[in-house]
Scaffold this motif. Structure first.
Motif, mmCIF file in Angstrom:
data_model
loop_
_atom_site.group_PDB
_atom_site.id
_atom_site.type_symbol
_atom_site.label_atom_id
_atom_site.label_comp_id
_atom_site.label_asym_id
_atom_site.label_seq_id
_atom_site.Cartn_x
_atom_site.Cartn_y
_atom_site.Cartn_z
ATOM 1 N N LEU B 48 0.812 -1.211 0.000
ATOM 2 C CA LEU B 48 0.000 0.000 0.000
ATOM 3 C C LEU B 48 0.852 1.270 0.000
ATOM 4 C CD1 LEU B 48 -2.619 -1.148 2.556
ATOM 5 C CD2 LEU B 48 -3.151 -0.352 0.279
ATOM 6 N N LYS B 74 -0.517 9.768 -4.953
ATOM 7 C CA LYS B 74 -1.928 9.946 -4.631
ATOM 8 C C LYS B 74 -2.802 9.419 -5.777
ATOM 9 C CE LYS B 74 -5.336 13.369 -3.367
ATOM 10 N NZ LYS B 74 -5.699 14.775 -3.252
ATOM 11 N N ARG B 77 -2.756 5.681 -5.662
ATOM 12 C CA ARG B 77 -3.401 5.110 -4.481
ATOM 13 C C ARG B 77 -4.895 4.969 -4.659
ATOM 14 N NH1 ARG B 77 -0.486 7.518 0.619
ATOM 15 N NH2 ARG B 77 0.868 5.756 1.089
ATOM 16 N N GLN B 81 -6.738 0.178 -2.332
ATOM 17 C CA GLN B 81 -7.353 0.511 -1.050
ATOM 18 C C GLN B 81 -7.233 -0.644 -0.070
ATOM 19 O OE1 GLN B 81 -8.853 3.555 -0.099
ATOM 20 N NE2 GLN B 81 -7.713 4.216 -1.888
ATOM 21 N N ILE B 82 -7.651 -0.393 1.175
ATOM 22 C CA ILE B 82 -7.419 -1.392 2.211
ATOM 23 C C ILE B 82 -8.629 -1.566 3.120
ATOM 24 C CG2 ILE B 82 -6.433 0.281 3.821
ATOM 25 C CD1 ILE B 82 -4.547 -2.046 4.720
ATOM 26 N N LYS B 99 -18.907 10.053 7.695
ATOM 27 C CA LYS B 99 -17.828 10.953 7.276
ATOM 28 C C LYS B 99 -16.552 10.188 6.967
ATOM 29 C CE LYS B 99 -19.299 15.314 9.127
ATOM 30 N NZ LYS B 99 -19.134 16.334 10.163
ATOM 31 N N GLU B 103 -14.725 10.108 3.102
ATOM 32 C CA GLU B 103 -13.486 10.885 3.091
ATOM 33 C C GLU B 103 -12.656 10.698 1.818
ATOM 34 O OE1 GLU B 103 -11.306 10.881 6.719
ATOM 35 O OE2 GLU B 103 -9.468 11.509 5.741
ATOM 36 N N PRO B 104 -12.449 9.457 1.330
ATOM 37 C CA PRO B 104 -11.656 9.323 0.095
ATOM 38 C C PRO B 104 -12.259 10.085 -1.082
ATOM 39 C CG PRO B 104 -11.955 7.189 1.146
ATOM 40 C CD PRO B 104 -12.825 8.154 1.891
ATOM 41 N N GLU B 106 -13.789 12.889 -0.990
ATOM 42 C CA GLU B 106 -13.468 14.313 -0.884
ATOM 43 C C GLU B 106 -12.081 14.579 -1.451
ATOM 44 O OE1 GLU B 106 -13.653 15.057 3.262
ATOM 45 O OE2 GLU B 106 -15.749 14.459 3.382
ATOM 46 N N ASN B 107 -11.191 13.594 -1.274
ATOM 47 C CA ASN B 107 -9.813 13.800 -1.713
ATOM 48 C C ASN B 107 -9.633 13.645 -3.216
ATOM 49 O OD1 ASN B 107 -9.089 14.116 0.991
ATOM 50 N ND2 ASN B 107 -8.871 11.915 1.237
ATOM 51 N N TYR B 108 -10.569 12.971 -3.851
ATOM 52 C CA TYR B 108 -10.473 12.766 -5.298
ATOM 53 C C TYR B 108 -11.741 13.314 -5.954
ATOM 54 C CZ TYR B 108 -6.686 9.535 -4.207
ATOM 55 O OH TYR B 108 -5.529 8.985 -3.754
ATOM 56 N N ARG B 123 -22.550 14.493 -0.520
ATOM 57 C CA ARG B 123 -21.761 13.580 0.310
ATOM 58 C C ARG B 123 -22.640 12.597 1.080
ATOM 59 N NH1 ARG B 123 -17.601 15.672 4.164
ATOM 60 N NH2 ARG B 123 -19.272 16.949 4.987
ATOM 61 N N ARG B 160 -15.694 1.927 2.908
ATOM 62 C CA ARG B 160 -14.669 2.921 2.649
ATOM 63 C C ARG B 160 -13.649 2.384 1.643
ATOM 64 N NH1 ARG B 160 -11.412 4.845 7.655
ATOM 65 N NH2 ARG B 160 -11.042 2.619 7.713
ATOM 66 N N LEU B 164 -13.749 4.383 -3.888
ATOM 67 C CA LEU B 164 -13.095 4.963 -5.071
ATOM 68 C C LEU B 164 -13.093 3.972 -6.239
ATOM 69 C CD1 LEU B 164 -10.100 6.680 -3.280
ATOM 70 C CD2 LEU B 164 -12.064 7.804 -4.291
#
Lengths: 283, 266
Positions: B48, B74, B77, B81-82, B99, B103-104, B106-108, B123, B160, B164
């Motif tokens: 990872l 990034k 990644r 995922q894990i 939340k 979260e992932p 929001e980052n992508y 969301r 989670r 993605l």
């Protein structure tokens, strides 16, 4: 018959379901805040006006707690003095938190050499007793309220940094932080979103308990003549003023002493209560 | 898709991984079996990019994972995922669970997974869809981790993991902290998701039955060494490494014991 009882909700939310310590603390706190905010407008006498013909007068309707060695109304001075004592305390604790928390977050999260260097410096400062160091700095900068605040901030922020740092160090290796990293969160986001919520309650407890100590430090330094300068009313300075008359008129020291005692007690009660409430493992 | 090239890793002068190589093709599931301390979790972390190997390389979609800088890493990644072992520790105790799940995303902001096309702008709605996908009621969205059961938390961790729509999901003992009955549910869920999303799995476990159920190929680790590697249907073949045979025997014994006990109680 089915009668719906109206929900009685007269107790404010922050008071309900709290333990006894917090409740006592909150009552004290409300009284103190009101006194500080409204007090100066309703005091019976001007706290600075000296009236040499009424020196060391006993309590009367004109002077509820009597007068001091300069004929000034002790009651008015106590109430107006609350503003400077408590105002400075609030300012000091806020500044200390604003400096200490971000530094703790960053060095705790980054760790490594930065952390090592930093903590050795902190250990060096902490090796000296806090109070003596504050005296030294305040003395070096010269006696004034601003310098007093600077000196207290200088010795206090380290405690906050240490608490925050140690929490961040235990949290940063947990799986949820790793998961956030894998999920693409930046370090900044991890600090903000995941680390910050972990430190809020311990820091609040620390700050509440610290307020009492800061009041004592301000008063002690003022007592030593390093803080508020005469004739400004400040509780510690009032204690100092009353010292020469300790045997003939002990009330000059008893009243400000009691004021300090109750305020410190109130904040300690609240702090202890918050700690009991928040220091449970699962929230 | 994923090539692990003879990586080694040493912790405190004790070798945790010794010259491990493996390949995962698209849509394929590989099981890593070993007892605790065999280095299997370390392998997962290195794959990872959470940890660096002392020697060797990890190539994912043609990129060397450990030489990439922030932005490229990034980007990569996103496909990697894990799902962690400890469902309690893998969710932030101070955040409502939904939340953590979104979260992932929001980052992508550019990533639009196929199953979230209609709700990508919201969301909360995305969290709802993801909860449905892992078989959780939307009532649980606002809960905190300590208000949920282990199985529910692990489902959330799975949610989670798939947000993605990654190519490869590393599952580090995803069921070992759960009750036996819940284990089966989570395994079935993972199997179903694998089919729906065409995921590859790197399934790390000490539970041979679970790995047998999930994976097409199995690698056996012993003290940081890959002692055996084979197709799942050859698990009981005579040509297996003695250590593999031992592990199989042990797990059979355990199962028999459970069956005996069931007989005893009913």
């Amino acid at each position: 018959m089915n009668i719906q009882m109206p929900r009685i909700n007269r107790v404010p939310f922050f008071f309900k379901n709290q333990n006894l310590l917090i409740q006592c603390g909150i009552i004290f706190f409300i009284i103190i805040t009101l006194t500080t905010l409204i007090g100066p407008f309703i005091v019976p006498n001007d706290p600075l006006t000296a009236n040499m013909s009424e020196r060391l007068a006993p309590p009367s309707s004109a002077y509820p707690l009597g007068t001091d060695h300069m004929g000034r109304c002790i009651f008015s001075r106590l109430i107006v003095g609350a503003q400077s004592t408590l105002g400075i305390t609030a300012l000091v604790v806020a500044t200390v938190a604003l400096i200490g928390i971000p530094i703790g977050l960053v060095i705790g999260y980054i760790g490594g050499r930065l952390d090592t260097v930093f903590m050795r410096v902190a250990d060096g400062i902490l090796a000296l007793p806090e109070f003596i160091l504050a005296i030294a700095i305040a003395g070096f900068l010269g006696p004034s309220l601003t310098n007093l605040m600077i000196s207290i901030v200088f010795v206090k922020w380290i405690a906050y940094t240490r608490v925050v740092r140690s929490i961040v160090i235990t949290e940063r290796n947990k799986d949820y932080v790793q998961a956030a990293k894998v999920g693409g969160s930046s370090n900044w986001k991890i600090i903000r979103r995941h680390m910050f919520p972990q430190i809020v309650s311990p820091v609040l407890v620390l700050a509440t308990l610290d307020i009492g100590k800061v009041i004592l430090t301000i008063s002690s330094l003022s007592y030593l003549g390093l803080g508020a300068q005469p004739p400004a009313p400040e509780w510690g300075a009032m204690l100092n003023d009353g010292r020469p008359y300790f045997q003939s008129a002990p009330e000059l020291m008893i009243y400000p002493g009691l004021a300090i005692f109750f305020v410190v007690l109130a904040f300690n009660l609240m702090g202890e209560g918050l700690r009991d409430k928040w220091d449970v493992k699962s929230r | 898709m994923l090539h692990v090239n003879s990586i080694s890793k040493t912790y405190h002068s004790k070798p945790a991984l010794n010259d491990i190589s493996l390949t995962v093709q698209h849509g394929e599931s590989i099981g890593i079996i070993g007892e605790s301390g065999s280095g299997k979790s370390t392998l997962g972390k290195i794959i990872l990019g959470l940890d660096k190997p002392d020697q060797g390389e990890v190539h994912f979609r043609g990129n060397n994972l450990h030489t990439l800088n922030g932005k490229a890493l990034k980007k990569l990644r996103r496909q990697l995922q894990i799902v962690f072992q400890d469902s309690a520790g893998s969710l932030n105790p101070k955040l409502p669970v939904w939340k953590s799940v979104v979260e992932p995303l929001e980052n992508y902001p550019d990533v639009i997974p196929s199953f979230l096309k209609e709700v990508r702008h919201n969301r909360k709605k995305m969290a709802e869809v993801l909860f449905q996908k892992v078989g959780l009621s939307p009532e649980l969205l606002e809960r905190y981790p300590h208000q949920l059961s282990g199985g529910q938390k692990q489902r959330i961790a799975v949610a989670r993991g798939i947000t993605l729509e990654p190519d490869l999901l590393v599952c580090d003992e995803p069921t070992s902290s759960l009750d036996v009955s819940v284990q089966a549910q989570v395994l079935n869920l993972l199997k179903k998701l694998q089919k729906d999303l065409n995921l590859s799995f790197l399934f790390i476990s000490h539970d041979i039955a679970a790995v047998q159920f999930m994976c097409e190929r199995i690698v056996v680790l012993k003290e940081g060494l890959a002692v055996d590697s084979f197709l799942t249907e050859d698990l009981f073949s005579q040509s297996r490494h003695p250590y593999t045979k031992l592990l199989v025997e042990m797990s059979m014994e355990q199962e028999n014991k459970i069956e005996e006990n069931q007989h005893f109680y009913t």
